[in-house]
Write a protein that holds these residues in place. Structure first.
Motif, PDB file in Angstrom:
ATOM      1  N   LEU A  36       0.847  -1.184   0.000  1.00 45.01           N
ATOM      2  CA  LEU A  36       0.000   0.000   0.000  1.00 45.01           C
ATOM      3  C   LEU A  36       0.890   1.243   0.000  1.00 45.01           C
ATOM      4  N   PRO A  37       0.322   2.395  -0.370  1.00 47.46           N
ATOM      5  CA  PRO A  37       1.125   3.618  -0.262  1.00 47.46           C
ATOM      6  C   PRO A  37       1.568   3.803   1.190  1.00 47.46           C
ATOM      7  N   SER A  38       2.697   4.441   1.385  1.00 44.85           N
ATOM      8  CA  SER A  38       3.151   4.683   2.751  1.00 44.85           C
ATOM      9  C   SER A  38       2.127   5.557   3.476  1.00 44.85           C
ATOM     10  N   ILE A  39       2.166   5.502   4.784  1.00 42.17           N
ATOM     11  CA  ILE A  39       1.248   6.302   5.593  1.00 42.17           C
ATOM     12  C   ILE A  39       1.406   7.778   5.252  1.00 42.17           C
ATOM     13  N   ARG A  40       2.637   8.230   5.155  1.00 44.68           N
ATOM     14  CA  ARG A  40       2.898   9.642   4.832  1.00 44.68           C
ATOM     15  C   ARG A  40       2.428   9.999   3.423  1.00 44.68           C
ATOM     16  N   ARG A  70       8.656  -3.152   9.161  1.00 42.47           N
ATOM     17  CA  ARG A  70       9.432  -1.951   9.489  1.00 42.47           C
ATOM     18  C   ARG A  70      10.437  -1.651   8.387  1.00 42.47           C
ATOM     19  N   GLY A  71      10.399  -0.429   7.889  1.00 44.19           N
ATOM     20  CA  GLY A  71      11.325  -0.005   6.850  1.00 44.19           C
ATOM     21  C   GLY A  71      10.871  -0.318   5.435  1.00 44.19           C
ATOM     22  N   LYS A  72       9.836  -1.142   5.295  1.00 44.26           N
ATOM     23  CA  LYS A  72       9.362  -1.506   3.954  1.00 44.26           C
ATOM     24  C   LYS A  72       7.946  -1.020   3.685  1.00 44.26           C
ATOM     25  N   GLY A  73       7.111  -0.991   4.709  1.00 43.27           N
ATOM     26  CA  GLY A  73       5.751  -0.510   4.523  1.00 43.27           C
ATOM     27  C   GLY A  73       4.711  -1.565   4.815  1.00 43.27           C
TER      28      GLY A  73
END
Length: 123
Positions: A36-40, A70-73
């Protein structure tokens, strides 16, 4: 992934996001293992707070729809058929509750309501 936010909705924004992502996962429009798109990024795309998208993703993770590395999304987990069935049962129950409430307001009897359901099933 397409998400539309409505300011007129009674649902909080994080619930709107969660519901739309969940529906896209269940329908297969977002396939298993897709990131999925990153949270940001999602917050930026939608013009909302990172806290809001974090809440939506957190809820989806706790419900077993996505996992976060963590670090990947975050990515879509493989569908558990029992989980999918339970989600649809909940949606059906919610729709029935709305129909029952409206039938009471319109003074529609239980027998009439059952007849309507039977007719809709036969169509």
């Amino acid at each position: 992934m397409k998400i539309l936010i409505s300011n007129k909705s009674d649902l909080p924004i994080y619930e709107q996001i969660k519901a739309q992502i969940k529906e896209q996962i269940l329908s297969g429009r977002i396939p298993e293992n897709e990131f999925l798109p990153s949270i940001r990024q999602l917050a930026k795309d939608l013009g909302i707070s990172v806290i809001t998208t974090t809440r939506a993703y957190s809820d989806l993770e706790s419900e077993g729809f996505i996992a976060t590395v963590r670090g990947k999304g975050s990515y879509v987990l493989p569908k558990d058929n029992e989980m999918v069935r339970e989600q649809y049962l909940k949606e059906i129950e919610d729709a029935f509750m709305i129909a029952i409430e409206k039938s009471k307001l319109a003074n529609i009897s239980k027998d009439e309501l059952i007849l309507i359901l039977k007719n809709l099933i036969e169509e």
